[in-house]
Write an enzyme that holds these catalytic residues in place. Structure first.
Site, PDB file in Angstrom:
ATOM      1  N   TYR A 128     -41.365 -57.924 -71.697  1.00 25.18           N
ATOM      2  CA  TYR A 128     -40.677 -57.459 -70.491  1.00 25.18           C
ATOM      3  C   TYR A 128     -40.945 -55.968 -70.321  1.00 25.18           C
ATOM      4  O   TYR A 128     -42.041 -55.501 -70.546  1.00 25.18           O
ATOM      5  CB  TYR A 128     -39.183 -57.822 -70.552  1.00 25.18           C
ATOM      6  N   LYS A 183     -38.027 -62.552 -67.398  1.00 27.88           N
ATOM      7  CA  LYS A 183     -36.568 -62.554 -67.521  1.00 27.88           C
ATOM      8  C   LYS A 183     -36.103 -63.863 -68.165  1.00 27.88           C
ATOM      9  O   LYS A 183     -35.212 -63.871 -69.029  1.00 27.88           O
ATOM     10  CB  LYS A 183     -35.945 -62.398 -66.139  1.00 27.88           C
TER      11      LYS A 183
END
Length: 544
Positions: A90, A163
């Site tokens: 991420y 996510k």
């Protein structure tokens, strides 16, 4: 040569871990090397492969390819090395991957909804072949405000994918029960529009009534087809994010991490800081430098906490000062965004304040307000100067200082400077990982305001409780549960827990969220033992 489905489906593929009996049963004789490995043995090899790459973007691509090949092994590797790999899968590495997404397109892991064909929304979801109770979580983005890099159109797909990966790794959300969605509403990124490799719609972003109708159609269809799913909104632009949340949070099971998740993790840091200062929320004076959706979301939650401590809504608002690119937000400014209007100061109130270039700057606000909490979400690197930090400490004994912008080149102040300039008095947490700061014989551990400490467990708590809505009290319960995992009282102690034990941390927070959902009357499921219920709900990276 036909390849059996069991080895092409990443959720069922075991690779070299298929036993000899399984190889015979599923038509895999001769399709794999002779060795039969355990998952642990596979994970050790995969880690060596991961570590062999020098650049984070190369590591990102390796993990992405593993994700597309063998999900159990991918999550086993991620869970076992979460602190190391979280910045790769991420933020910040995903930002670099997004810039190259169309050029390096490998495989789709998302549903793409086209604003030019809203009539296709239902078909796009129905084509997944999932039943009404088969989906727990949908992460959607229109990619207008990706991290700190702006508008990336369909390239922003990996925001939703990444996510969801963190949801699974951190909180055990089942990877087969989630959907990543990209809303392709166009892009205002000229470089993308002129890039022959770009895979999205080649027109400017659609706004106004047509955009709103598209969002409405998405919400209605997704909630109708998957009534138990939490609808997570990510990286929407400031003109849309807060409005969509405010208008829809009472009707849908909706959550915006940029506003609510970021606000709650900041709340956790503030709760820890208040344990040191021995003050209540009602006594705080908050200055937010960088009044976008994230900064305003933080103001919303801290203001709500002030109200829970007995202040009226108006009194709580008067204890919040927002600063954006035009200086202190004042009510006579033209074209104030709706999310800033609630906190705009009266012009006559600040008429005598010193101005620089026609605007009231950060230093003057700190001098006048004497804030107990100073938050930075501006991406204005170095904005918290030595003079600002010293003035902050002149106003209060132990200020809470949260320079949250990332990456490093955008942070408002480096902790090594803030500790020294504040003579160790400032209670600091950041938006980036930083090593401890040694000052006058004390090691100051700087907690990272990483949303991964909160949103995965919040999602898990919502799922296990069947909460119809995400309430402010549930966000506060999550923040308190995060803060409860550290003891900030010792000099130099962190305000926030590390991400090293994120699975255990997430379980603790999810229990608190589920219990609060029951208290708030929004839970549709009950349990006589939420600890056991949460543990049973967490998917484990093991082969079936």
């Amino acid at each position: 040569m036909k390849t059996p489905d069991i080895i092409t489906n990443p959720l069922t593929n075991k690779g070299t871990a298929f036993s000899l009996d399984e190889r015979a049963k599923h038509g895999l004789i001769g399709r794999l090397p002779a060795a039969v490995e355990t998952l642990d043995e596979q994970a050790k090899r995969a880690y060596r492969q991961f570590a062999s790459y020098d650049k984070d973007i190369e590591k990102y691509i390796f993990l992405d390819q593993l994700h597309n090949r063998n999900e159990v092994l991918y999550y086993k590797l991620l869970i076992d090395n979460l602190a190391e790999m979280l910045p790769v899968v991420y933020d910040p590495t995903v930002g670099e991957a997004i810039k190259k997404w169309s050029r390096d397109y490998r495989r789709s892991r998302a549903v793409y909804l086209d604003i030019n064909h809203p009539e296709h929304i239902r078909a796009a979801f129905e084509g997944l072949g999932l039943g009404s109770q088969d989906v727990d979580l949908i992460v959607v983005s229109d990619a207008e405000e990706i991290l700190g890099i702006g508008d990336w159109g369909v390239n922003g797909t990996d925001i939703s994918v990444g996510k969801l990966a963190v949801y699974t790794a951190a909180a055990g959300i089942h990877p087969e029960r989630v959907i990543a969605v990209n809303l392709d509403v166009g892009t205002d990124n000229e470089a993308l529009l002129n890039d022959p490799a770009y895979l999205g719609n080649r027109h400017a972003r659609v706004r106004g009534e047509r955009y709103d109708a598209f969002i409405k159609a998405y919400l209605q269809t997704a909630s109708e087809l998957f009534p138990s799913a939490l609808l997570h909104f990510e990286d929407f632009g400031p003109s849309n994010a807060r409005r969509i949340l405010v208008e829809n949070r009472e009707q849908y099971r909706i959550f915006n991490d940029d506003m609510q998740g970021t606000g709650a993790i900041v709340m956790a840091a503030v709760i820890s800081g208040l344990k040191v200062t021995q003050q209540s929320f009602a006594e705080q004076r908050l200055v937010v430098y960088g009044a976008g959706t994230a900064g305003t979301g933080m103001a919303d939650q801290i203001s709500a906490a002030m109200q829970r401590c007995g202040l009226s809504r108006e009194e709580a608002k008067r204890r919040v000062w927002l600063i954006d690119i035009n200086g202190l937000v004042v009510d006579d400014m033209p074209n104030l965004p709706d999310y800033q209007q609630e906190y705009a100061r009266r012009a006559d109130e600040v008429a005598t304040w010193q101005r620089d270039g026609g605007k009231i700057g950060l230093l003057e606000v700190v001098k006048q307000v004497k804030p107990t909490i100073l938050i930075g979400t501006s991406t204005d690197h170095g904005a918290f100067t030595e003079e600002v930090v010293k003035q902050l400490c002149a106003g209060v004994e132990r200020p809470i200082l949260l320079p949250l912008s990332n990456p490093t080149e955008r942070i408002e102040v480096m902790p090594c400077d803030a500790v020294r300039w504040s003579d160790g008095k400032a209670l600091i947490a950041t938006g980036i990982p930083v090593p401890p700061v040694s000052y006058q014989g004390v090691d100051y551990v700087i907690g990272q305001g990483n949303n991964a400490l909160l949103y995965p467990s919040l999602g898990l708590g919502v799922i296990v409780s069947g909460a119809a809505h995400v309430t402010d009290a549930m966000l506060l319960a999550a923040a308190e549960a995060v803060a409860g995992q550290v003891n900030p009282q010792d000099l130099g102690a962190s305000l926030l827990p590390p991400v090293d034990n994120l699975r255990a941390s997430s379980a603790t927070v999810a229990v608190a969220v589920a219990k609060q959902a029951v208290q708030d009357g929004v839970a549709t499921k009950q349990s006589d033992n939420w600890v056991r219920t949460v543990q049973d709900a967490m998917w484990q990276a093991v082969y079936a």
